[in-house]
Design a protein around this motif. Structure first.
Motif, PDB file in Angstrom:
ATOM      1  N   PRO A 164      38.304  31.558  46.569  1.00 28.03           N
ATOM      2  CA  PRO A 164      39.099  31.764  47.795  1.00 28.03           C
ATOM      3  C   PRO A 164      40.475  32.399  47.556  1.00 28.03           C
ATOM      4  CG  PRO A 164      38.053  29.610  47.839  1.00 28.03           C
ATOM      5  CD  PRO A 164      37.844  30.156  46.453  1.00 28.03           C
ATOM      6  N   THR A 165      40.961  32.309  46.311  1.00 27.15           N
ATOM      7  CA  THR A 165      42.305  32.860  46.068  1.00 27.15           C
ATOM      8  C   THR A 165      42.295  34.381  45.973  1.00 27.15           C
ATOM      9  OG1 THR A 165      42.028  32.653  43.675  1.00 27.15           O
ATOM     10  CG2 THR A 165      42.997  30.774  44.835  1.00 27.15           C
ATOM     11  N   ILE A 166      41.107  34.963  45.859  1.00 29.50           N
ATOM     12  CA  ILE A 166      41.013  36.432  45.759  1.00 29.50           C
ATOM     13  C   ILE A 166      40.037  36.914  46.829  1.00 29.50           C
ATOM     14  CG2 ILE A 166      40.419  38.377  44.283  1.00 29.50           C
ATOM     15  CD1 ILE A 166      41.126  36.687  41.879  1.00 29.50           C
ATOM     16  N   GLN A 167      40.626  37.359  47.958  1.00 31.75           N
ATOM     17  CA  GLN A 167      39.818  37.811  49.081  1.00 31.75           C
ATOM     18  C   GLN A 167      39.948  39.318  49.317  1.00 31.75           C
ATOM     19  OE1 GLN A 167      37.711  35.807  50.952  1.00 31.75           O
ATOM     20  NE2 GLN A 167      38.176  34.301  49.363  1.00 31.75           N
ATOM     21  N   THR A 168      41.111  39.869  48.961  1.00 29.25           N
ATOM     22  CA  THR A 168      41.332  41.299  49.192  1.00 29.25           C
ATOM     23  C   THR A 168      41.598  42.001  47.871  1.00 29.25           C
ATOM     24  OG1 THR A 168      43.729  41.099  49.454  1.00 29.25           O
ATOM     25  CG2 THR A 168      42.385  40.755  51.426  1.00 29.25           C
ATOM     26  N   GLU A 169      41.577  43.328  47.961  1.00 30.97           N
ATOM     27  CA  GLU A 169      41.866  44.112  46.768  1.00 30.97           C
ATOM     28  C   GLU A 169      43.298  43.868  46.302  1.00 30.97           C
ATOM     29  OE1 GLU A 169      40.047  48.288  45.873  1.00 30.97           O
ATOM     30  OE2 GLU A 169      42.002  48.611  46.839  1.00 30.97           O
ATOM     31  N   GLU A 170      44.204  43.605  47.244  1.00 39.05           N
ATOM     32  CA  GLU A 170      45.581  43.291  46.864  1.00 39.05           C
ATOM     33  C   GLU A 170      45.630  41.997  46.053  1.00 39.05           C
ATOM     34  OE1 GLU A 170      50.015  42.817  48.873  1.00 39.05           O
ATOM     35  OE2 GLU A 170      48.243  42.248  50.034  1.00 39.05           O
ATOM     36  N   ASP A 171      44.859  40.975  46.494  1.00 41.22           N
ATOM     37  CA  ASP A 171      44.820  39.721  45.743  1.00 41.22           C
ATOM     38  C   ASP A 171      44.344  39.967  44.313  1.00 41.22           C
ATOM     39  OD1 ASP A 171      45.580  38.445  48.063  1.00 41.22           O
ATOM     40  OD2 ASP A 171      43.522  37.931  48.655  1.00 41.22           O
ATOM     41  N   LEU A 172      43.294  40.782  44.172  1.00 43.65           N
ATOM     42  CA  LEU A 172      42.734  41.072  42.845  1.00 43.65           C
ATOM     43  C   LEU A 172      43.777  41.763  41.965  1.00 43.65           C
ATOM     44  CD1 LEU A 172      40.386  41.294  40.809  1.00 43.65           C
ATOM     45  CD2 LEU A 172      39.736  43.437  41.967  1.00 43.65           C
ATOM     46  N   LYS A 173      44.471  42.762  42.535  1.00 43.31           N
ATOM     47  CA  LYS A 173      45.434  43.522  41.736  1.00 43.31           C
ATOM     48  C   LYS A 173      46.650  42.675  41.363  1.00 43.31           C
ATOM     49  CE  LYS A 173      44.087  48.101  43.414  1.00 43.31           C
ATOM     50  NZ  LYS A 173      44.472  49.319  44.143  1.00 43.31           N
ATOM     51  N   ARG A 174      47.063  41.813  42.258  1.00 41.96           N
ATOM     52  CA  ARG A 174      48.188  40.940  41.893  1.00 41.96           C
ATOM     53  C   ARG A 174      47.774  39.964  40.796  1.00 41.96           C
ATOM     54  NH1 ARG A 174      52.703  41.468  44.551  1.00 41.96           N
ATOM     55  NH2 ARG A 174      52.723  42.556  46.569  1.00 41.96           N
ATOM     56  N   ALA A 175      46.542  39.538  40.838  1.00 41.92           N
ATOM     57  CA  ALA A 175      46.043  38.652  39.770  1.00 41.92           C
ATOM     58  C   ALA A 175      45.999  39.405  38.446  1.00 41.92           C
ATOM     59  CB  ALA A 175      44.654  38.126  40.141  1.00 41.92           C
ATOM     60  N   VAL A 176      45.590  40.648  38.487  1.00 42.09           N
ATOM     61  CA  VAL A 176      45.564  41.476  37.270  1.00 42.09           C
ATOM     62  C   VAL A 176      46.982  41.663  36.737  1.00 42.09           C
ATOM     63  CG1 VAL A 176      45.082  43.789  36.394  1.00 42.09           C
ATOM     64  CG2 VAL A 176      43.400  42.639  37.845  1.00 42.09           C
ATOM     65  N   TYR A 177      47.945  41.929  37.660  1.00 42.73           N
ATOM     66  CA  TYR A 177      49.346  42.098  37.250  1.00 42.73           C
ATOM     67  C   TYR A 177      49.874  40.812  36.616  1.00 42.73           C
ATOM     68  CZ  TYR A 177      54.444  42.416  37.876  1.00 42.73           C
ATOM     69  OH  TYR A 177      55.796  42.386  37.678  1.00 42.73           O
TER      70      TYR A 177
END
Length: 873
Positions: A456-469
């Protein structure tokens, strides 16, 4: 009576102080008690200085005695000697004379006059300033309307309206061409019709002359018949001779007419030559003006096309800038903070120091995720390859800066081989199904594993990229718990990077794989590339806008030039039309000469016939009969000819009327075309002006606003000037009022002093110990015979508001004064004052001898007392 002490009084002449009364006056003390009827207070007064020592309300005491007993004891602690001084020692100011006061009045009048002049000048300045304000306000109103008009024009300066203007200009051009073509056709018809009218007029003139000649011939032949008959009868010789004489005169007249007609032909030829010169000049000028119109039209057409082209270029450039801007807005940008301290701490090998400086780097580093990523939904269990590439590009963008800052490496890229390796490792970790924290890496461990958390913490591409950062920063600068192993992998493993996500029993892990395999994938959203593209697009837009502005300026000028050239051509056409409309005179003059010549021939014929008629009287009978027969035959022929000529004249006249009607119709048509041309010219000028307003709307609006600001500033300045002038006027007016008041005081003082001088001739002016001024007649009794007046008794009576008179040398107290009420109380009399009632009551002017009448104080006017007070003050 006002008991306020007056120190001095100017009298103009040496006035002796007279003593009024005897022993009672000597009872003066240093302090005196009085009731001030102006303020309604009991006052203790220092008799020597006039100073008011103490004041209490009048209701405090019921009588003068009570007030005196209380106020004197509270004011004076020690007795004061009451002996009467032998000599008056109070300093007295030098008295003024009436002449001196008159001098002051004259001087003050001069001041008043000067101040009045200054006030008039100030009023004129106010009037001028107010007019300037009015003018400035009108200018502001005009400028305000100009701004409104400019704003309205700016709202209309749309591409649609500009296009409509261009369409109207094109239509105007077409109308101008049609008008010019039709005008040329009508002009050609008018030229031909003018010649037809001239020919018809010549035909009428000729027919009229021939008819006149035929009628004359009929008359002549009839005269010949009569003369022949007269010759047979032997009578009429005198008449025949008279006819011969008249015929001779007619010949002379006809000869003069021929001479005149000949001169007229020469004049007509010159006039026609001038006419042709004007026509040729007008034709040449029209040709020049037509060429100018054609040139201006071509430039206008070119300018219109250029504007369309440049406008399209601006539109495309604007779209390109928007696209580049949008693309840049969707760029992922990673900025790693300064690594100097972290690098130093890393080289020192101190993990604590690295943790501290690493925390600073994490805190100060930034990331910006493209706006489109906010709306792109991702399935973390099934990431698309494009999503893996995009996330890998973000990781590589930051990692390249870290490697450059710590190791000096520059070659870091995303490859499909690295992404495939990351996905392979993710699949392997999912298949193993154990926690990497406890079981470690699989095989050689060519990847970094970072815990992402739950789905649930990664729903959008922005969430994914911030997690990668966050994973990048965490593995690089917060890796102390792993003994900085992840950092070493980031720095030292292979050049190419790829990421994938592993779902290990519901826990998601980011897998970052390192390899030297594969071809680098170009980042389509590289910030530097997109920024360069935006800069280039902006430069292209600037160039396109500049070209568009220049094209619009040229179009505006071309529109104006075309309208001007068109107007000049129209004027040239009118000039040519006017020159052409001038009738040709030579043809008419030559026809008139021809007719005059024919008239001369006819006159000569009539003369010859008249001569024959005279000669016939001397012929034989047979000849006379033959002459009569010939005359009759010629008369019949002449009559037939006259009838034919009359019919020919009617035909010619009818044809002339028809030709003239046609010419008039053509002229009206040409006038209508010229009027239409004028309308088209005005329309072209209006369209040019409208286009200029559209294309220069911002500049026009800016100029209008600047003008408005200028006019508003001028209005503010004018208003300030008007306020200053008004303030000056008010100040001068106040000064004038003040000077007038001073003048009035001086005039009153003069009246008082003059009156005192007049009274001093027969009286002695004196001041009583309480300050009262009295005038004692010089004829008053000597000191031994003076009446003894009890001043204290008078004072007490007056303080109670009672009137006082002297009867047989004694003081008699009468009714209380108006506005003063005396009532009996347990402790004595109580006096109550009403200043209002006193003010309403006129002074007692009866025959009773009051103290004031006795002392002569009645000679003093209120203005005189006021003047005395002023000098004392």
């Amino acid at each position: 009576m006002n008991k306020k002490t007056l120190k001095t009084l100017a009298t103009g002449a040496a006035i002796t102080l007279a003593t009024v009364g005897a022993s009672n006056v000597s009872a003066n003390t240093q302090y005196g008690i009085q009731l001030n009827r102006v303020t309604g207070e009991w006052q203790t007064v220092n008799n020597a200085t006039g100073e008011i020592v103490k004041s209490v309300p009048n209701e405090t005491y019921s009588s003068y005695e009570e007030a005196e007993a209380s106020l004197m004891t509270s004011t004076v602690e020690t007795p004061v000697a009451t002996e009467t001084p032998a000599t008056e020692t109070t300093a007295v100011e030098a008295p003024k004379t009436a002449a001196e006061v008159q001098s002051e009045v004259d001087a003050q009048q001069t001041v008043v006059d000067a101040t009045a002049t200054e006030a008039s000048q100030a009023q004129a300045e106010v009037d001028t300033a107010n007019q300037e304000v009015s003018n400035a306000q009108s200018a502001v109103d005009t400028a305000t309307q100009a701004v409104k008009d400019a704003e309205s024009n700016a709202t209309k300066a749309t591409p649609e309206n500009i296009a409509a203007n261009q369409a109207d200009q094109t239509a105007n051009l077409a109308d101008q061409e049609a008008n010019a073509t039709e005008t040329d056709e009508v002009n050609a018809e008018i030229t031909a019709q003018t010649q037809a009218v001239a020919d018809a007029q010549t035909a009428v003139d000729t027919a009229q002359a021939e008819k006149d000649q035929a009628d004359s011939a009929v008359a002549s032949k009839a005269a010949d018949v009569k003369a022949a008959q007269d010759a047979l009868s032997g009578t009429g010789l005198a008449e025949a001779q008279a006819t011969l004489d008249q015929a001779t005169k007619d010949v002379k007249t006809a000869q003069d007419n021929v001479t005149t007609a000949t001169t007229a032909v020469d004049t007509a030829k010159k006039a026609d030559a001038d006419r042709q010169t004007k026509i040729d000049a007008a034709t040449t000028d029209l040709a020049v003006k037509t060429d100018a119109v054609d040139t201006a039209k071509a430039k206008l057409t070119t300018a219109q096309d250029t504007v369309k082209t440049t406008t399209d270029a601006v539109t495309k450039a604007t779209d390109a800038v928007k696209s580049a801007t949008d693309a840049l807005a969707n760029v992922d940008t990673v900025t790693i903070a300064d690594l100097t301290q972290f690098k130093a701490d890393k080289e020192s090998g101190d993990s604590d120091f690295m943790t501290d400086s690493g925390a600073d780097v994490i805190q100060t580093s930034t990331v910006s995720i493209g706006k489109n990523s906010k709306t792109v939904i991702v399935d973390i269990d099934n990431l698309t390859n494009e999503q893996k590439i995009s996330a890998s590009q973000l990781y590589v963008q930051g990692l390249a800066q870290i490697r450059q800052g710590l190791n000096g490496l520059t070659s870091t890229a995303v490859t499909q081989a690295a992404i495939d390796l990351a996905q392979l490792r993710a699949n392997q970790y999912e298949a193993r199904g154990t926690n990497p924290l406890t079981d470690g890496h699989i095989g050689a461990g060519v990847e970094n594993l970072i815990r992402l958390g739950s789905k649930p913490t990664i729903q959008t591409e922005e969430d994914l990229k911030r997690a990668v950062y966050d994973a990048l920063l965490g593995t690089s600068f917060a890796d102390a718990p792993s003994n900085w192993g992840h950092l070493r992998a980031n720095l030292n493993f292979a050049n190419n990077i790829g990421i994938a996500v592993a779902n290990i029993n519901g826990n998601y892990w980011l897998v970052v794989a390192f390899t030297n395999e594969g071809t680098p994938i170009t980042n389509p959203n590289d910030p530097a590339t997109l920024q360069a593209a935006l800069t280039q697009a902006q430069a292209a837009l600037t160039a396109a806008q500049t070209a568009s502005d220049e094209a619009k300026a040229k179009l505006t000028q071309a529109s104006s030039d075309y309208a001007t050239a068109l107007e000049a051509k129209t004027k040239a056409e009118k000039t040519l039309a006017d020159a052409t409309a001038t009738p040709i005179q030579t043809q008419v003059a030559e026809n008139n000469l021809r007719l005059a010549t024919i008239a001369l021939q006819n006159a000569e014929t009539r003369k010859a016939d008249a001569q024959k008629a005279v000669d016939n009287f001397s012929a034989n009978l047979a000849e006379k009969k033959a002459a009569l027969a010939t005359a009759k035959a010629e008369l019949a022929t002449a009559q037939a000819t006259a009838t034919a000529k009359a019919e020919a004249l009617k035909t010619a006249q009818a044809n002339l009327a028809s030709q003239q009607a046609t010419l008039d119709s053509l002229n009206k048509e040409r006038d209508a075309l010229l009027a239409e041309k004028d309308r088209l010219v005005e329309e072209a000028k209006a369209l040019a002006e409208e286009l200029n307003g559209y294309l220069n709307a911002p500049a026009i609006l800016a100029d209008a606003k600047a003008t408005l600001v200028e006019k508003q500033t001028a209005l503010t300045e004018a208003q300030a000037k008007a306020e200053t002038a008004q303030a000056k006027l008010e100040t001068v007016t106040a000064k004038l009022n003040e000077e007038n008041a001073k003048l009035a005081e001086l005039q009153a003082e003069y009246a008082t002093v003059k009156d005192l001088e007049d009274k001093a001739k027969d009286n002695i002016i004196a001041t009583l110990p309480d300050g009262t001024v009295v005038a004692v007649p010089k004829t008053a009794p000597t000191a031994d015979a003076k009446l003894a007046i009890d001043i204290d008794a008078i004072k007490q009576a007056l303080d109670k508001g009672q009137d006082v008179k002297v009867v047989d040398g004694k003081v008699v107290v009468t009714n209380p004064q108006a506005g003063v009420a005396v009532t009996q109380t347990a402790t004595g009399e109580k006096v109550t004052y009403s200043r209002v009632e006193r003010a309403k009551t006129l002074p007692n002017t009866g025959e009773q001898t009051s103290l004031l009448a006795l002392a002569g104080v009645a000679v003093l006017s209120g203005l005189g007392l006021a003047a005395a007070r002023r000098r004392r003050g």
